[in-house]
Design a protein around this motif. Structure first.
Motif, PDB file in Angstrom:
ATOM      1  N   TYR A   1     -11.749   4.976  -7.476  1.00 20.56           N
ATOM      2  CA  TYR A   1     -10.661   5.109  -8.463  1.00 20.56           C
ATOM      3  C   TYR A   1     -11.070   4.455  -9.785  1.00 20.56           C
ATOM      4  O   TYR A   1     -11.927   3.564  -9.802  1.00 20.56           O
ATOM      5  N   PRO A   2     -10.405   4.838 -10.912  1.00 18.09           N
ATOM      6  CA  PRO A   2     -10.659   4.129 -12.173  1.00 18.09           C
ATOM      7  C   PRO A   2     -10.329   2.642 -12.014  1.00 18.09           C
ATOM      8  O   PRO A   2      -9.486   2.282 -11.185  1.00 18.09           O
TER       9      PRO A   2
ATOM     10  N   CYS B   1      -7.982   0.498   6.951  1.00 16.35           N
ATOM     11  CA  CYS B   1      -8.020  -0.146   5.624  1.00 16.35           C
ATOM     12  C   CYS B   1      -9.435  -0.165   5.061  1.00 16.35           C
ATOM     13  O   CYS B   1      -9.617  -0.055   3.848  1.00 16.35           O
TER      14      CYS B   1
ATOM     15  N   ARG C   1      -2.936   8.022  -6.510  1.00 16.55           N
ATOM     16  CA  ARG C   1      -3.557   7.196  -5.473  1.00 16.55           C
ATOM     17  C   ARG C   1      -3.027   7.590  -4.094  1.00 16.55           C
ATOM     18  O   ARG C   1      -1.815   7.778  -3.923  1.00 16.55           O
ATOM     19  N   PHE C   2      -3.896   7.648  -3.127  1.00 16.05           N
ATOM     20  CA  PHE C   2      -3.565   7.958  -1.721  1.00 16.05           C
ATOM     21  C   PHE C   2      -2.691   9.207  -1.575  1.00 16.05           C
ATOM     22  O   PHE C   2      -1.802   9.243  -0.729  1.00 16.05           O
TER      23      PHE C   2
ATOM     24  N   MET D   1      -7.035  -7.890   1.654  1.00 17.81           N
ATOM     25  CA  MET D   1      -6.191  -8.920   2.258  1.00 17.81           C
ATOM     26  C   MET D   1      -5.735  -8.482   3.666  1.00 17.81           C
ATOM     27  O   MET D   1      -5.758  -9.283   4.610  1.00 17.81           O
TER      28      MET D   1
ATOM     29  N   HIS E   1      -1.098  -6.499 -14.649  1.00 16.72           N
ATOM     30  CA  HIS E   1      -1.889  -5.865 -15.717  1.00 16.72           C
ATOM     31  C   HIS E   1      -1.447  -6.357 -17.099  1.00 16.72           C
ATOM     32  O   HIS E   1      -2.290  -6.628 -17.951  1.00 16.72           O
TER      33      HIS E   1
ATOM     34  N   GLU F   1       2.549  -5.295  -9.819  1.00 13.18           N
ATOM     35  CA  GLU F   1       1.358  -4.647 -10.367  1.00 13.18           C
ATOM     36  C   GLU F   1       1.446  -4.534 -11.893  1.00 13.18           C
ATOM     37  O   GLU F   1       0.482  -4.812 -12.605  1.00 13.18           O
TER      38      GLU F   1
ATOM     39  N   ASP G   1      -0.262   6.172 -10.442  1.00  2.31           N
ATOM     40  CA  ASP G   1      -0.359   4.780 -10.865  1.00  2.31           C
ATOM     41  C   ASP G   1       0.434   4.585 -12.163  1.00  2.31           C
ATOM     42  O   ASP G   1       0.333   5.409 -13.085  1.00  2.31           O
TER      43      ASP G   1
ATOM     44  N   PHE H   1      -3.163   7.789 -12.658  1.00  7.37           N
ATOM     45  CA  PHE H   1      -4.085   8.313 -11.646  1.00  7.37           C
ATOM     46  C   PHE H   1      -3.364   8.420 -10.293  1.00  7.37           C
ATOM     47  O   PHE H   1      -2.579   7.547  -9.932  1.00  7.37           O
TER      48      PHE H   1
ATOM     49  N   VAL I   1      -7.718  -1.980  -8.788  1.00  4.43           N
ATOM     50  CA  VAL I   1      -7.697  -3.440  -8.600  1.00  4.43           C
ATOM     51  C   VAL I   1      -6.659  -3.857  -7.549  1.00  4.43           C
ATOM     52  O   VAL I   1      -6.988  -4.507  -6.552  1.00  4.43           O
ATOM     53  N   PHE I   2      -5.431  -3.434  -7.770  1.00  8.47           N
ATOM     54  CA  PHE I   2      -4.334  -3.908  -6.931  1.00  8.47           C
ATOM     55  C   PHE I   2      -4.445  -3.406  -5.487  1.00  8.47           C
ATOM     56  O   PHE I   2      -4.472  -4.217  -4.562  1.00  8.47           O
ATOM     57  N   PRO I   3      -4.535  -2.062  -5.286  1.00  5.98           N
ATOM     58  CA  PRO I   3      -4.669  -1.618  -3.892  1.00  5.98           C
ATOM     59  C   PRO I   3      -5.931  -2.152  -3.227  1.00  5.98           C
ATOM     60  O   PRO I   3      -5.915  -2.449  -2.027  1.00  5.98           O
TER      61      PRO I   3
ATOM     62  N   CYS J   1      -9.982   3.241   3.684  1.00  4.50           N
ATOM     63  CA  CYS J   1      -9.219   3.364   2.428  1.00  4.50           C
ATOM     64  C   CYS J   1      -9.898   2.578   1.302  1.00  4.50           C
ATOM     65  O   CYS J   1      -9.920   3.016   0.159  1.00  4.50           O
TER      66      CYS J   1
ATOM     67  N   LEU K   1      -7.394  -5.092  -3.742  1.00  2.00           N
ATOM     68  CA  LEU K   1      -7.133  -6.477  -3.331  1.00  2.00           C
ATOM     69  C   LEU K   1      -6.261  -6.528  -2.083  1.00  2.00           C
ATOM     70  O   LEU K   1      -6.531  -7.286  -1.147  1.00  2.00           O
ATOM     71  N   VAL K   2      -5.215  -5.685  -2.099  1.00  2.00           N
ATOM     72  CA  VAL K   2      -4.272  -5.699  -0.968  1.00  2.00           C
ATOM     73  C   VAL K   2      -4.965  -5.210   0.302  1.00  2.00           C
ATOM     74  O   VAL K   2      -4.789  -5.790   1.387  1.00  2.00           O
ATOM     75  N   LEU K   3      -5.779  -4.154   0.181  1.00  2.00           N
ATOM     76  CA  LEU K   3      -6.493  -3.638   1.357  1.00  2.00           C
ATOM     77  C   LEU K   3      -7.419  -4.712   1.932  1.00  2.00           C
ATOM     78  O   LEU K   3      -7.466  -4.899   3.152  1.00  2.00           O
TER      79      LEU K   3
ATOM     80  N   LEU L   1      -8.614   0.215 -13.503  1.00  2.00           N
ATOM     81  CA  LEU L   1      -7.249  -0.333 -13.523  1.00  2.00           C
ATOM     82  C   LEU L   1      -6.435   0.129 -12.316  1.00  2.00           C
ATOM     83  O   LEU L   1      -5.541  -0.580 -11.857  1.00  2.00           O
ATOM     84  N   ALA L   2      -6.729   1.331 -11.833  1.00  2.00           N
ATOM     85  CA  ALA L   2      -5.953   1.870 -10.705  1.00  2.00           C
ATOM     86  C   ALA L   2      -6.403   1.308  -9.370  1.00  2.00           C
ATOM     87  O   ALA L   2      -5.673   1.397  -8.388  1.00  2.00           O
TER      88      ALA L   2
ATOM     89  N   LEU M   1       0.825  -1.216   0.000  1.00  2.00           N
ATOM     90  CA  LEU M   1       0.000   0.000   0.000  1.00  2.00           C
ATOM     91  C   LEU M   1       0.855   1.261   0.000  1.00  2.00           C
ATOM     92  O   LEU M   1       0.581   2.207  -0.738  1.00  2.00           O
TER      93      LEU M   1
ATOM     94  N   THR N   1      -2.338   3.922 -15.284  1.00  2.00           N
ATOM     95  CA  THR N   1      -3.298   4.956 -15.688  1.00  2.00           C
ATOM     96  C   THR N   1      -2.808   6.374 -15.437  1.00  2.00           C
ATOM     97  O   THR N   1      -3.365   7.328 -15.968  1.00  2.00           O
TER      98      THR N   1
ATOM     99  N   TYR O   1     -12.653   4.383  -0.164  1.00  2.00           N
ATOM    100  CA  TYR O   1     -12.082   5.498  -0.933  1.00  2.00           C
ATOM    101  C   TYR O   1     -11.551   4.995  -2.284  1.00  2.00           C
ATOM    102  O   TYR O   1     -11.762   5.603  -3.321  1.00  2.00           O
ATOM    103  N   VAL O   2     -10.874   3.831  -2.235  1.00  2.00           N
ATOM    104  CA  VAL O   2     -10.258   3.251  -3.440  1.00  2.00           C
ATOM    105  C   VAL O   2     -11.316   2.847  -4.486  1.00  2.00           C
ATOM    106  O   VAL O   2     -11.050   2.894  -5.691  1.00  2.00           O
TER     107      VAL O   2
END
Lengths: 507, 164
Positions: B34-35, B24, A192-193, B48, A452, A448, A185, A190, B40-42, B27, B44-46, B37-38, A178, A188, B30-31
């Motif tokens: 996001y679009p 988490c 994040r956080f 987890m 993708h 990541e 990103d 974009f 998916v990863f955070p 977050c 999934l991790v959040l 593609l941006a 995280l 994209t 909040y996530v």
């Protein structure tokens, strides 16, 4: 496999006086740091990472690798003289090293440790030189799906083998992912956080995180122990030269332990500390003098010392060939590799072979220097350990703050390092290992991106992560690593249950 | 019983895990904005981390309850005293102070002040040795970063203000 001209030109580069001076200086600093119990390579490497910034990649990698080796070398001295290992990698050395020192053979034990470390180091370097290209060639066939699964496997291995519970390892790893995803990103663009912060938009750099998590948090732990000095002063008695010759009487032990160390080093997550104990226990079991182990036998020093130094170079094999750090220190080393714009894996072995060969030559020369310097400097090791913590702690903080600031002249980096330090201290105190955090932080962008890319190539099918042969194997390994602790517990329980039932049956 | 539960709930691991679950989850909501593609990863991790923290919390609660009822705490290492804990807080505070001192007074003056003051307040009373070590460390670090690496070290906001 390797180009002979590249070896010759590497020799020319390493033998330049500036580089030789650097190797000497770093070896001495590393040995001194190694003498100090509690301050290991995990504290030393982050502090030196920023120093490599202005250097050419070859010498920069030599600096980091030599520091890693020399701290591990030095760690055994305090283990022998003070019964306090300088690094976790020397913990098993105390078991026979300290009894030898108590018998008045401290110098002999140090000599044994130095020569065993030297030979173990050579076996490790040989493994690094000859095994790495084979693995790198194999890695050439990897596609994004494999890279993603490999990154996941690396993280799972490190989380599973870290001290404390696997769950805590996963939490730390998740947090590392995280923190690494803060900023733009990669796919994209974009943000994040970032919560509107311009500083966070660029992402949190690796260096403040490493310095904070491993140098600052260690200083806070040191202060918490409440000791005035790191350790009591030890006495050195006995001749070091006698010890230098002793390992040659135990060639089998030397080779077996070095190979154990090399093998353990290659497995991600298993560090020098595991190698140190495994080699010691293997030797205690196979030796005819097994029952004397722990009373001060030379094999009890040879085995752990040869193994932990072979493990140092061994840990660099998966780091350089697959981009999966062999452990915490290897993760920092990998950060150093990436800072210089090099990508571990096949590319490193094909396009930047010259840099790798410079590293190999540097390691070989450093190994000789460490034997020489270590044997001389050990006499003064006992004096180093009495440095007052009230002077040592602020000095480490100064070096850490300046190292962080010097990279980008960005005051917010310093604040990030301090926050990371406090975070690392609190988390470590309550059993959350920070090595999975660091490994996840480093592997996150690779994972990541590969995730993708793999989905794009497979037109959105997740089956690509399981059905491709290699990624399928990695997937099975991940499942195995996750299930094994519970499976082994269940097997043990059912075995003991069946024994109890058998014994309760009337004969 | 309530007091006992309160004691169990206030353990640091419980607070960390519970805090992580809350943080988490916030977050994660909040996530989700996001679009695709941006996120998916955070995302999934959040998820987890939330699951892992939940199970860890349950595990730590069970351990704590068992340890309390069985009174099997003899193997635990003696916790650090209050004075040592205070020293940790003090040193963490000093780190922040040093970063401001360095920016305000510049590298040399800031470091000299920090090293001497922190050494003294952490309990080292030999003024001669403290002064000498302060000077040696400040100069060595300056030599490595300022001279050999030619890195930019802070010159001090106060001096640039005074200069103007």
């Amino acid at each position: 496999m390797y180009n002979l001209d590249a070896w010759l030109s590497a020799l020319g580069i390493v033998f330049q006086w500036q580089n030789l001076l650097m190797i000497c200086g770093v070896s001495l600093i590393g040995l001194t740091i190694g003498f100090l119990p509690g301050i290991g390579p995990m504290t030393a490497l982050p502090l030196f990472l920023p120093i490599t910034y202005g250097m050419q990649p070859g010498p920069a990698l030599i600096l980091l690798a030599v520091l890693y080796m020399s701290v591990t070398y030095g760690g055994s001295v305090s283990a022998i003289l003070l019964n306090t290992p300088g690094t976790a990698a020397s913990a098993a050395t105390c078991l026979d090293g300290y009894p030898m020192a108590k018998k008045g053979k401290g110098g002999v034990a140090i000599g044994i440790s130095m020569m065993s470390s030297f030979i173990g180091g050579f076996v490790g370097i040989a493994g690094l030189v000859f095994i790495s290209p084979l693995i790198a060639d194999f890695a050439m066939q990897f596609q994004p799906a494999e890279y993603f699964m490999l990154a996941a496997l690396g993280l799972v291995l490190i989380a599973a083998s870290s001290k404390g519970s696997i769950l805590k390892g996963f939490i730390a790893g998740g947090l590392g992912f995280l923190v690494s995803s803060v900023g733009m990103d990669i796919i994209t663009g974009f943000s994040r956080f970032t919560w509107g912060s311009v500083y966070l938009k660029g992402g949190i750099p690796l260096e403040p995180i490493v310095i904070g998590l491993f140098a600052f948090s260690e200083v806070l732990s040191l202060i918490e122990q409440g000791n005035k000095t790191i350790s009591e002063k030890g006495e050195l008695s006995g001749k070091i030269i006698e010890g230098l010759l002793e390992p040659f009487k135990h060639i089998k032990t030397l080779i077996r332990s070095s190979l154990i160390g090399l093998g353990i080093g290659v497995i991600p997550g298993e560090g020098s500390a595991v190698a140190n104990f495994t080699a010691y226990l293997a030797e205690a079991r196979s030796s005819s003098r097994g029952k004397d182990f722990g009373t001060g036998v030379p094999e009890g020093v040879i085995a752990p010392e040869a193994a932990n130094n072979a493990c140092v170079a061994g840990a660099l094999i998966p780091t350089l060939t697959l981009g999966i750090p062999g452990g915490g220190v290897a993760a920092i080393f990998m950060g150093g590799v990436m800072i210089h714009g090099l990508n571990p894996g096949f590319e490193l072995f094909s396009r930047h072979q010259d840099i790798l060969i410079i590293l190999f030559v540097g390691l070989i020369i450093a190994n000789f220097l460490l034997l020489f310097c270590g044997s001389i400097l050990s006499r003064y090791a006992a004096k180093v350990t009495v440095i007052p913590i009230s002077i040592l702690a602020p000095s480490i903080i100064t070096l850490g703050v300046i190292s962080t600031y010097a990279i980008r002249s960005q005051p917010l980096d310093v604040l990030a390092a301090i926050v990371a330090g406090i975070f690392g201290y609190v988390m470590k105190k309550y059993g959350y290992n920070m090595i999975p955090f660091l490994v996840a932080f480093i592997l996150s962008p690779i994972a990541e991106k590969s995730y993708h890319q793999a989905l794009m190539l497979s037109e959105g099918s997740y089956a690509t992560f399981v059905l491709r042969p290699m990624s399928g194997i990695f997937f099975l390994l991940i499942v195995f690593v996750l299930v094994w602790p519970y499976l082994s517990k269940w097997l043990k329980k059912s075995k003991s249950d069946s024994l109890t039932t058998k014994s309760s049956l009337p004969s | 019983m309530t007091r006992h539960m309160f004691k169990v709930v206030l353990t640091p691991v419980f607070i960390i895990d519970f805090g992580l679950i809350i943080l988490c989850t916030i977050c994660l909501t909040y996530v989700l904005n996001y679009p695709e593609l941006a996120r998916v990863f955070p995302g999934l991790v959040l998820a987890m981390v939330v699951v892992a923290a939940f199970f860890d919390l349950i595990k730590s609660l069970r351990q704590e309850l068992r340890a309390d009822t069985d009174e099997v705490k003899e193997n635990q290492v003696a916790p650090p005293t209050g004075a040592h804990k205070l020293k940790v807080v003090y040193l963490a505070f000093l780190m922040f102070v040093f970063s401001f001192l360095m920016l305000f007074f510049g590298y040399i003056l800031g470091t000299l002040l920090f090293l001497f003051f922190s050494g003294w307040t952490l309990g080292y009373r030999n003024i001669k040795r403290l002064t000498l070590s302060t000077l040696i460390i400040t100069m060595s670090v300056y030599l490595i970063f300022g001279v050999i690496m030619d890195a930019f070290l802070p010159k001090g906001i106060i001096f640039s203000i005074l200069g103007e």
